[in-house]
Design an enzyme around this catalytic site. Structure first.
Site, short mmCIF file in Angstrom:
data_model
loop_
_atom_site.label_atom_id
_atom_site.label_comp_id
_atom_site.label_asym_id
_atom_site.label_seq_id
_atom_site.Cartn_x
_atom_site.Cartn_y
_atom_site.Cartn_z
N ASP A 172 38.21 43.07 51.15
CA ASP A 172 37.97 44.21 50.26
C ASP A 172 36.46 44.35 50.11
OD1 ASP A 172 37.69 46.04 48.25
OD2 ASP A 172 39.01 45.02 46.81
N GLU A 221 33.62 47.11 49.16
CA GLU A 221 33.55 48.44 48.56
C GLU A 221 32.44 48.47 47.51
OE1 GLU A 221 36.39 49.26 45.44
OE2 GLU A 221 37.65 47.56 46.14
N ASP A 244 49.48 46.79 45.99
CA ASP A 244 48.60 45.64 45.86
C ASP A 244 48.43 45.34 44.38
OD1 ASP A 244 45.81 46.84 44.90
OD2 ASP A 244 46.53 48.15 46.52
#
Length: 766
Positions: free
Chosen positions: A186, A188, A97
């Site tokens: 994403d 986090e 990524d």
């Protein structure tokens, strides 16, 4: 887009923190000024994926103690150099990524190094998009990689739905092309933990949100992405953050998992997974190599990665064959279909069958049959076969075209043609079935006709099976070779097709007779009747027919039959006819069996007139039940005899059905036309009906256009299971500017119809 230049360190101001909202998504409205302030305050690439990875911690100049246990050692405070020799798991498919921090990536070099898929950062919050997105997203694809996009979530900044829409609009879209991976959320560690930017306090590592608030925000984001793209997003996170910030929620098993975990020594496991999952789809195992950005592995084969990306359905139209049983002909459609986007689900096959006369019928066939060969070849499970018998009643050539129906798109599997012989079943009718009694003989007479529609010039037969009161069954072959000109006239055929058979009765009791029409290839059930032979002299007779008679203003039921009492065959006996109306009321009509019935006299060998006929007036549509009773002459008779009951539905014609599909404008050579199109039909008769179209001009003047719905509409025929042409289309030139209102009405044809039907109204502006 051009990303504003940003400082390397976001400024931290001292105003009091903004209070957290009660629920995620109810954060203060983020205006353009706040977005600009955010872009100026954050690094030019925004937040990096893997906030607790060794590389990101090194870039942030954070102490090593902030890294998860087992991370690679970080030397000094400078950004870590790429370690192209970093270990990789021995499982799965390698990938990576990237974000703006990697700039313009040399994708050919990454491919040559072994990377086969890539995720590219598309957006963050609702204020940032990756300026390198096109080079990274398109470049990875151009070298052959399967690639997708991810969104870095800042959940206390704006709602999940808001950020999902921003993501999809800026690179997060998905299509089932076989090389686009599903979108990624994403979610986090807070990259702006403890900071206040533009008066907005970003909170702690969990963004100042409770576990319930966080899971609600994630669901809001996921549901919105699913609604916009057709796929639930992949969730990227760590086990530690998930446990800390969602309360270790177990509610997201429908979302694939991309787990981040950075062991210090080689291995093939990321360790303990969050509570929602018992397996992972992808694993981010390194932030420092071997690939640029972060290094990942897909937990499966390359073929399963392609399935995960989601391709168009697959399948095969294997065979089309013709066959027959004793009672029906059919064509057999065989093959398999699988939706590779959801291989565990049932895929449907749609078979369009075109008959010899050109009519077309759709058959929806679930592909649930056992096909281990398909599973062996594709690894999609054993049950993806389809095998359907389609009944046919006409001989000739049939064309069948089959499509695999997927979640996102459909695929044609091909067309095949087969010739069918002997498909026409024999037809027939048991016109009369009644007892015949003479002084020395009792018999049961059956009368009717049989035609073998496969060969109308041949002599068919009726097979009669009579079950006696003691349970024994005797079969009789009754040739259908008697003259029936009425049958010939209706069917347009020649030959002799009638039958008349007396079956001798030797015992009193209840009998049951079942008849079958038997042809060269097939036979058909003509139904069963039960009858009783009484030991005493009951009246006898028949309710032969109840027929509807109509004029332009009246309707009646013509009831016809005969009745007599063997106790005295010279007397004319009374007949009581009970008519139950649609409203439930019952009316009695008393008549006498006094009309000539020479057929009865001849069959029963009795003198006198014993027929009855009367017209029962009708005042409303509906279902009428007519029962006829012969009234016994003798006071010692067991009772009166029910001659029969017949139910007749009169005038319960449904209103026309249809729809005004479209109203549109078109201009040709300066002349503008208004076109109204749709369909309409009489659901009772299936006939083409009249449609009245009313067009109200902008000046309120209304124009009326009567048209006939007689244009081909095979889609309507398939949906309504009917034949004929039922489409309509009206075009008329218009001059006035403004809004036109178009209304269409289906006009009923039945004298007992429930009325006309408004097919729809539409406004259109010129």
């Amino acid at each position: 887009m051009t990303v504003p230049a940003a400082e390397t360190t976001a400024p931290v101001t001292t105003p009091a923190p903004v209070p957290m909202p009660a629920m995620p998504g109810s954060a203060p409205i983020v205006g353009d000024a706040m977005k600009r302030a955010m872009l100026q305050a954050i690094p030019s690439g925004g937040a990096e994926m893997g906030q607790r990875s060794p590389r990101v911690l090194a870039n942030k100049n954070l102490p090593l103690s902030a890294a998860p246990t087992g991370s690679r050692s970080v030397a000094g405070t400078l950004a870590m150099a790429l370690d192209t020799g970093h270990w990789s798991p021995s499982i799965g498919v390698a990938g990576q990524d990237v974000s703006a921090y990697q700039g313009n990536v040399d994708w050919a070099a990454q491919w040559n190094q072994g990377s086969r898929f890539a995720y590219v950062k598309a957006s963050e919050g609702n204020y940032y998009v990756n300026g390198n997105f096109s080079q990274q997203y398109d470049g990875s694809r151009n070298v052959g990689m399967i690639r997708g996009a991810y969104h870095f979530a800042v959940p206390n900044w704006s709602s999940g739905a808001d950020q999902a829409r921003y993501f999809v609009a800026n690179g997060g879209a998905w299509s089932p092309d076989g090389y686009t991976l599903p979108p990624v959320l994403d979610i986090e560690y807070n990259p702006y933990e403890g900071q206040t930017i533009g008066g907005f306090y970003f909170g702690d590592v969990c963004y100042g949100m409770s576990g319930a608030q966080m899971t609600s925000w994630i669901a809001d984001f996921g549901n919105t992405v699913q609604a916009l793209t057709g796929r639930y997003p992949v969730i990227y996170s760590t086990t530690d953050w998930w446990a800390r910030c969602t309360g270790n929620s177990a509610s997201f098993s429908a979302y694939p998992l991309w787990i981040a975990s950075y062991p210090s020594s080689p291995g093939n496991s990321p360790g303990v997974l969050p509570a929602s999952w018992n397996q992972f789809s992808m694993w981010q195992y390194s932030s420092t190599g071997p690939f640029q950005g972060d290094s990942n592995v897909w937990n499966g084969s390359y073929a399963s990665l392609a399935v995960f990306a989601g391709t168009t359905p697959q399948g095969s139209f294997d065979s089309l064959t013709a066959g027959r049983t004793d009672t029906a002909a059919s064509i057999r459609v065989r093959g398999w279909a699988a939706d590779t986007a959801l291989p565990q689900n049932t895929t449907e096959a749609h078979a369009y069958v075109t008959a010899p006369n050109g009519s077309q019928q759709l058959y929806k066939i679930p592909a649930t049959g056992y096909r281990p060969d398909v599973n062996q070849a594709l690894g999609l499970g054993d049950n993806h076969g389809f095998d359907q018998q389609v009944p046919v009643t006409v001989s000739g050539n049939y064309q069948v075209c089959v499509y695999a129906i997927g979640k996102f798109t459909n695929v044609g599997l091909g067309c095949k043609t087969v010739s069918v012989v002997g498909a026409e079943p024999p037809i027939g009718n048991l016109d009369d079935a009644y007892e015949v009694r003479t002084p020395d003989k009792v018999s049961f007479r059956i009368r009717g006709w049989v035609v073998d529609m496969n060969n109308t010039s041949s002599t068919a037969a009726a097979h009669a099976y009579v079950t006696a009161p003691d349970g024994t069954t005797t079969g009789y072959v009754v040739p259908a070779n008697a003259s029936r000109p009425d049958v010939n006239q209706v069917l347009g055929i020649g030959g002799n097709h009638g039958f008349l058979q007396d079956i001798n009765i030797t015992k009193a009791g209840t009998y049951r007779i079942c008849l079958y029409a038997v042809g060269q290839y097939l036979h058909s059930d003509m139904g069963c009747k039960s009858f009783s032979i009484a030991a005493a002299a009951l009246p006898v007779g028949s309710l032969d027919s109840v027929d509807l008679k109509t004029t332009s203003t009246t309707a009646s039921l013509s009831t016809r039959g005969w009745a007599l009492d063997y106790g005295d065959t010279t007397r004319q006996i009374a007949v009581h006819i009970y008519v139950q109306s649609p409203d439930g009321t019952t009316q009695l009509y008393k008549i006498t069996g006094s009309q000539p019935r020479p057929d009865v006299n001849k069959v029963l060998q009795v003198p006198g007139d014993h027929g009855y006929q009367t017209d029962i007036p009708l005042s409303a549509p509906g279902t009428y039940r007519v029962c006829s009773w012969a009234i016994a002459l003798s006071p010692v008779a067991p009772g009166n005899a029910l001659l029969g009951c017949k139910s007749v539905t009169v005038g319960v014609s449904a209103k026309p059905v249809g729809f005004l599909d479209t109203v549109k404008l078109s201009t040709t050579n300066g002349v503008t036309s208004l076109t109204a199109s749709g369909w309409a039909m009489d659901p009772t008769t299936g006939a083409s009906i009249e449609v009245h179209v009313y067009v109200t001009q902008p000046d309120t003047v209304q124009k009326y256009f009567p048209i006939i719905a007689n244009l081909p509409r095979p889609d309507v025929n398939a949906a309504m299971k009917t034949t004929g042409d039922h489409g309509f289309s009206l075009s008329t030139n218009i001059l006035q500017r403004g809004t036109y209102r178009v209304c269409a009405h289906g006009i009923a044809t039945s004298p007992f119809s429930l009325g006309n039907t408004l097919l729809g109204c539409t406004n259109i502006t010129f």
